[in-house]
Motif scaffolding. Structure first.
Motif, PDB file in Angstrom:
ATOM      1  N   SER A   1      20.471  -9.141  -4.220  1.00  0.00           N
ATOM      2  CA  SER A   1      20.004  -8.055  -3.365  1.00  0.00           C
ATOM      3  C   SER A   1      18.809  -8.507  -2.561  1.00  0.00           C
ATOM      4  O   SER A   1      18.018  -9.350  -3.006  1.00  0.00           O
ATOM      5  N   ASP A   2      18.702  -7.956  -1.366  1.00  0.00           N
ATOM      6  CA  ASP A   2      17.503  -8.186  -0.555  1.00  0.00           C
ATOM      7  C   ASP A   2      16.321  -7.374  -1.068  1.00  0.00           C
ATOM      8  O   ASP A   2      15.191  -7.553  -0.601  1.00  0.00           O
ATOM      9  N   LEU A   3      16.615  -6.472  -2.000  1.00  0.00           N
ATOM     10  CA  LEU A   3      15.574  -5.647  -2.595  1.00  0.00           C
ATOM     11  C   LEU A   3      15.114  -6.242  -3.909  1.00  0.00           C
ATOM     12  O   LEU A   3      15.819  -7.026  -4.538  1.00  0.00           O
ATOM     13  N   SER A   4      13.932  -5.835  -4.321  1.00  0.00           N
ATOM     14  CA  SER A   4      13.413  -6.177  -5.648  1.00  0.00           C
ATOM     15  C   SER A   4      12.552  -5.004  -6.107  1.00  0.00           C
ATOM     16  O   SER A   4      12.118  -4.174  -5.288  1.00  0.00           O
ATOM     17  N   VAL A   5      12.306  -4.938  -7.401  1.00  0.00           N
ATOM     18  CA  VAL A   5      11.444  -3.870  -7.905  1.00  0.00           C
ATOM     19  C   VAL A   5      10.069  -3.968  -7.269  1.00  0.00           C
ATOM     20  O   VAL A   5       9.472  -2.963  -6.876  1.00  0.00           O
ATOM     21  N   GLU A   6       9.557  -5.192  -7.137  1.00  0.00           N
ATOM     22  CA  GLU A   6       8.223  -5.377  -6.561  1.00  0.00           C
ATOM     23  C   GLU A   6       8.169  -4.868  -5.124  1.00  0.00           C
ATOM     24  O   GLU A   6       7.183  -4.247  -4.704  1.00  0.00           O
ATOM     25  N   LYS A   7       9.231  -5.093  -4.366  1.00  0.00           N
ATOM     26  CA  LYS A   7       9.266  -4.652  -2.974  1.00  0.00           C
ATOM     27  C   LYS A   7       9.331  -3.135  -2.884  1.00  0.00           C
ATOM     28  O   LYS A   7       8.587  -2.499  -2.126  1.00  0.00           O
ATOM     29  N   ILE A   8      10.206  -2.546  -3.680  1.00  0.00           N
ATOM     30  CA  ILE A   8      10.405  -1.101  -3.639  1.00  0.00           C
ATOM     31  C   ILE A   8       9.155  -0.339  -4.056  1.00  0.00           C
ATOM     32  O   ILE A   8       8.795   0.681  -3.467  1.00  0.00           O
TER      33      ILE A   8
ATOM     34  N   MET B   1       6.945   0.961   4.038  1.00  0.00           N
ATOM     35  CA  MET B   1       8.116   1.589   4.648  1.00  0.00           C
ATOM     36  C   MET B   1       7.860   1.983   6.095  1.00  0.00           C
ATOM     37  O   MET B   1       8.799   2.198   6.865  1.00  0.00           O
ATOM     38  N   GLY B   2       6.598   2.141   6.461  1.00  0.00           N
ATOM     39  CA  GLY B   2       6.236   2.580   7.803  1.00  0.00           C
ATOM     40  C   GLY B   2       5.260   3.734   7.732  1.00  0.00           C
ATOM     41  O   GLY B   2       4.667   4.024   6.689  1.00  0.00           O
TER      42      GLY B   2
ATOM     43  N   ALA C   1      10.390  -4.185   8.117  1.00  0.00           N
ATOM     44  CA  ALA C   1      10.816  -4.578   6.770  1.00  0.00           C
ATOM     45  C   ALA C   1      11.706  -3.516   6.136  1.00  0.00           C
ATOM     46  O   ALA C   1      12.674  -3.835   5.438  1.00  0.00           O
ATOM     47  N   PHE C   2      11.398  -2.244   6.385  1.00  0.00           N
ATOM     48  CA  PHE C   2      12.194  -1.163   5.814  1.00  0.00           C
ATOM     49  C   PHE C   2      13.526  -1.016   6.543  1.00  0.00           C
ATOM     50  O   PHE C   2      14.583  -0.875   5.925  1.00  0.00           O
ATOM     51  N   SER C   3      13.505  -1.040   7.865  1.00  0.00           N
ATOM     52  CA  SER C   3      14.723  -0.785   8.640  1.00  0.00           C
ATOM     53  C   SER C   3      15.688  -1.957   8.605  1.00  0.00           C
ATOM     54  O   SER C   3      16.873  -1.794   8.931  1.00  0.00           O
ATOM     55  N   ASN C   4      15.228  -3.131   8.201  1.00  0.00           N
ATOM     56  CA  ASN C   4      16.121  -4.292   8.129  1.00  0.00           C
ATOM     57  C   ASN C   4      17.140  -4.183   7.010  1.00  0.00           C
ATOM     58  O   ASN C   4      18.171  -4.859   7.038  1.00  0.00           O
TER      59      ASN C   4
END
Length: 793
Positions: free
Chosen positions: A29-36, A43-44, A529-532
């Motif tokens: 995933s392009d996501l991670s717990v740290e990122k979220i 997020m903006g 970063a969020f919209s990507n």
């Protein structure tokens, strides 16, 4: 967690390594717990706190375009909608408050600022100070005659005459009790000394005789008709002044909340453990409320009696479960709202709620003597609630139409909260918004000829804004974007500022003329970063519960390439909250976590179980006297739906949630071990007898009266049923659901010899976590739990 001892053959080891390698390659995933879970600023920037300027020229909102430490006030002028301007400090200081009272022509508005009373002329855009009495003036209102203003100062009612510039005090309300003049009785010895002194000293004797003569004279000249009201040991609240200045109503409140609890803060900056004051527990609220009516012409106060209300002595149905207990038929305690006066001031109504939560009466308050006549009674053997019905001291949606004979209110009489009008002269009642949907925040138009209201008429998953004739009729839909449209009308009602979001799009600000046409987007705050990331639109489904009810849910499904045949059930918090809808969730972190889980191959379901908001009275009260009943079986039936329809392995289902969701997770792990293999219970209630009064007594009554409801609803009584892997996470300075809850549960698990659980504690966190490090730690543990407990099956 449970420890396993395994013996592998060489072939099995090679097979396991190959399978693990496949999983690592497939489940990325392009996501991670740290990122979220980092600071949401990643997020903006998104608008909040939307409101209009008084001249209907500017929309103001909180925003952050300059990477400030916190949001600041910005504005958009409707004549230049492409420009977002930061409001200067000087402009903020000169702004007219958004809340005030308008005259009939809506050319002037009253407001207070720093305790002073001001009048704002909208046409001239000028502000004038009317009164500065050196003390805080509150609640100024134009009276029936717009040349007079009522206001409250020091718990008394006053009238200010705009033409004369004079102030009249209407009431004489005093704190405490009346002090009667009492002659102090002297002892025999002191009386002898005084008599001797007066006989010896002539001047002293003359002064004494003069003082006594003056006292007799003052008493003879005192007004026989003077009146003062004393509050005794009670507090004044909810003062309401009739528009004709003839009557004033107020509540007398005696607060006794029982034994308050304390929450220790072990990481206070002082280095010492500090006790944080917190709430009392259910059953400890002994607040008493009385309604008083001050008749100005009669110069007296009537105490309003509720003893004769229809059904005031009715016992609740649950008493039949206690046949050996003798139940006394007595007048129930009630809480009264302030009085709502008609526009001419000649009539009044009041909302009255029983403290056992079973009844809401709307009654006419007869102003000549303070007596009551019931106009509408809503009885609910579960508890009175729903959109627009208000809470303890408020009447919710309630008021008068301009004809001075119709009142309006909301009621769940049909099973859904609707807007009603009732003629107080003949008792005729009309549902203005019939149907299987709910009504939210109705308000009268400026000319009092229309209603503006939000409803779920098109489905519980969307919200739209409508206009409707004041006595009912065709509803004109004013919004058209699928999702949630929170509308803020301009003061002149020509424009709508729309706070809008969709399932995968956070809230943004739009502008639309009131009527037909398209809305124009004014803000666009998503970061790159969020919209990507391609955020999923969860599929809205329904599955059948074991009692035949159709249960709404959000479903996240992985691709066939990544699917691991494991599932996670998410349980939203608050109980009475809706999360299955087509707008941006208040659980945005969890929404992003569900995208991550889906990327990793999990199927995720998010259920609006029994007790959730948005589906009417029967759904709301489905948990009455048994939390952990239908609300839990809905989770179980959701898991069965996934097994049957989405090829989920029955041994690979996890569950998690916070607050009420944490409570359901515990009940699931303790009472449904055949369904759930792993669970993460966050900030969870473990014993409802230890939670607060306002929330718990609605659903479970009081522990002393209905112990059956508490016994079957509290996880701590079922801990012996734990078989799967359990993570408990809790903030130590949680003043809502106390850390004590999970401490008591942990001791129970220890005494039961359970070794398949662990606890994560967060020393600086309250009920709602704040620190990104705490969020990251908590959800890393949740992900680890599911990966280890579900994927190894």
């Amino acid at each position: 967690m449970t420890k396993f001892t395994l013996r592998f053959s060489n072939f099995a080891i090679l097979t396991f390594i190959a399978f693990s390698s496949f999983l690592l390659q497939a489940q990325q995933s392009d996501l991670s717990v740290e990122k979220i879970m980092q600071d949401p600023k990643w997020m903006g920037t998104f608008p909040s706190g939307i409101h209009w300027g008084i001249e209907s020229e500017n929309i103001y909102f909180q925003y952050n375009l300059e990477n400030d430490p916190e949001d600041s006030l910005y504005k958009i002028n409707i004549s230049n909608q492409s420009k977002i301007i930061k409001v200067s400090q000087q402009e903020k200081e000169n702004m007219i408050p958004r809340y005030g009272d308008y005259n009939d022509k809506r050319t002037e508005m009253l407001f207070t600022e720093n305790g002073k009373l001001f009048l704002y002329n909208i046409r001239k855009a000028s502000k004038k100070e009317l009164i500065d009495l050196g003390e805080r003036i509150i609640d100024p209102q134009f009276m029936a005659d717009d040349s007079k203003i009522s206001f409250i100062l020091n718990d008394n009612a006053f009238i200010y005459d705009l033409d004369k510039g004079s102030i009249t005090k209407l009431t004489n309300i005093n704190k405490g009790t009346k002090r009667e003049e009492k002659e102090k009785k002297l002892s025999d010895k002191n009386e002898w000394i005084q008599d001797e002194n007066l006989e010896l000293l002539e001047v002293v004797n003359q002064r004494k005789e003069k003082a006594e003569a003056s006292k007799v004279y003052r008493k003879s000249k005192a007004r026989d008709d003077s009146y003062a009201f004393y509050t005794g040991d009670k507090q004044i609240s909810g003062i309401s002044i009739s528009p004709n200045g003839k009557y004033v109503s107020f509540n007398l409140i005696k607060r006794e909340r029982g034994d308050n609890t304390e929450v220790p803060d072990y990481v206070d900056q002082s280095g010492y453990t500090k006790e944080l004051p917190a709430r009392s527990k259910v059953g400890d609220d002994k607040t008493e409320v009385e309604l008083a009516l001050y008749n100005i012409e009669k110069d007296t106060v009537f105490m309003v009696s509720t003893d004769q209300l229809e059904g005031i002595k009715d016992l609740p149905d649950y008493v039949k479960d206690y046949p050996d207990k003798e139940w006394e038929e007595k007048v129930r305690e009630v809480i009264t709202s302030p009085a709502y006066f008609s526009e001419n001031g000649e009539k009044a109504i009041v909302s009255i709620r029983s403290k056992d939560n079973k009844d809401r009466w709307i009654a006419q308050l007869h102003l000549e003597d303070g007596s009551l006549t019931v106009l509408d009674r809503q009885r609910d053997e579960a508890w009175i609630a729903g959109p627009g019905l208000g809470w303890s001291f408020g009447g919710g949606t309630l008021g008068w139409l301009p004809d001075n004979k119709h009142i309006y209110f909301q009621s769940e009489a049909t099973g859904y909260s609707h807007l009603y009008v009732l003629n107080v002269d003949n008792g005729e009642k009309k549902d203005l918004t019939p149907g299987d949907y709910e009504v939210f925040d109705p308000e009268l138009s400026n000319n009092k000829k229309y209603w503006y209201l939000t409803t779920s008429k098109e489905g519980p998953d969307v919200r739209h804004f409508y206009k409707m004739p004041v006595m009912g009729g065709k509803m004109e839909k004013l919004t058209n974007m699928t999702g949630n449209n929170q509308v803020y009308l301009s003061p002149d009602e020509k424009y709508m500022a729309i706070y809008y979001s969709y399932s995968n799009k956070p809230w943004e600000l739009y502008l639309k003329k009131t009527g037909k046409g398209e809305a124009k987007q004014l803000t666009s705050g998503q970061s790159e970063a969020f919209s990507n990331y391609d955020w999923r639109i969860p599929k809205l489904i329904e599955f059948e519960a074991k009692d035949g009810a159709m249960v709404p849910a959000r479903l996240y499904t992985p691709s066939e390439e990544t699917k691991n045949n494991a599932a996670v059930v998410f349980v939203h918090g608050a109980g009475y909250l809706q999360n299955v809808h087509q707008w941006w969730s208040s659980y945005f972190r969890e929404y992003m976590f569900h995208n991550l889980l889906t990327d990793l191959g999990y199927t995720v379901i998010d259920i609006d179980y029994r007790g959730s908001a948005g589906y009417g009275r029967d759904w709301r009260t489905g948990i009455y006297r048994h939390m952990g009943g239908k609300d839990l079986s809905d989770q179980v039936d959701g898991a069965k739906y996934l097994i049957k329809n989405h090829d989920i392995n029955p041994d690979k289902i996890g569950i998690y949630g916070g607050s009420y969701g944490g409570f359901i997770t515990l009940m699931a792990m303790f009472t449904e071990p055949d369904t759930f293999t792993a669970g993460a219970a966050l900030r969870s209630v473990t014993d409802w007898a230890h939670y607060n009064h306002g929330y718990t007594s609605n659903i479970l009554n009081e522990p002393i009266n209905d112990p059956i409801a508490y016994r079957r609803s509290s996880p701590i009584y079922f801990a012996e049923g734990l078989e799967g892997d359990l993570l408990i996470a809790h903030g130590m300075v949680d003043v809502n659901v106390h850390f004590q809850d999970v401490v008591r549960l942990s001791q129970r698990l220890i005494e039961l010899g359970k070794d398949n659980w662990e606890m994560a504690i967060y020393p600086v966190e309250d009920h709602g976590f704040v620190e990104p490090s705490s969020w990251t730690d908590e959800y890393s543990r949740i992900l680890k739990l599911f990966n280890e407990s579900l994927l190894n099956k």
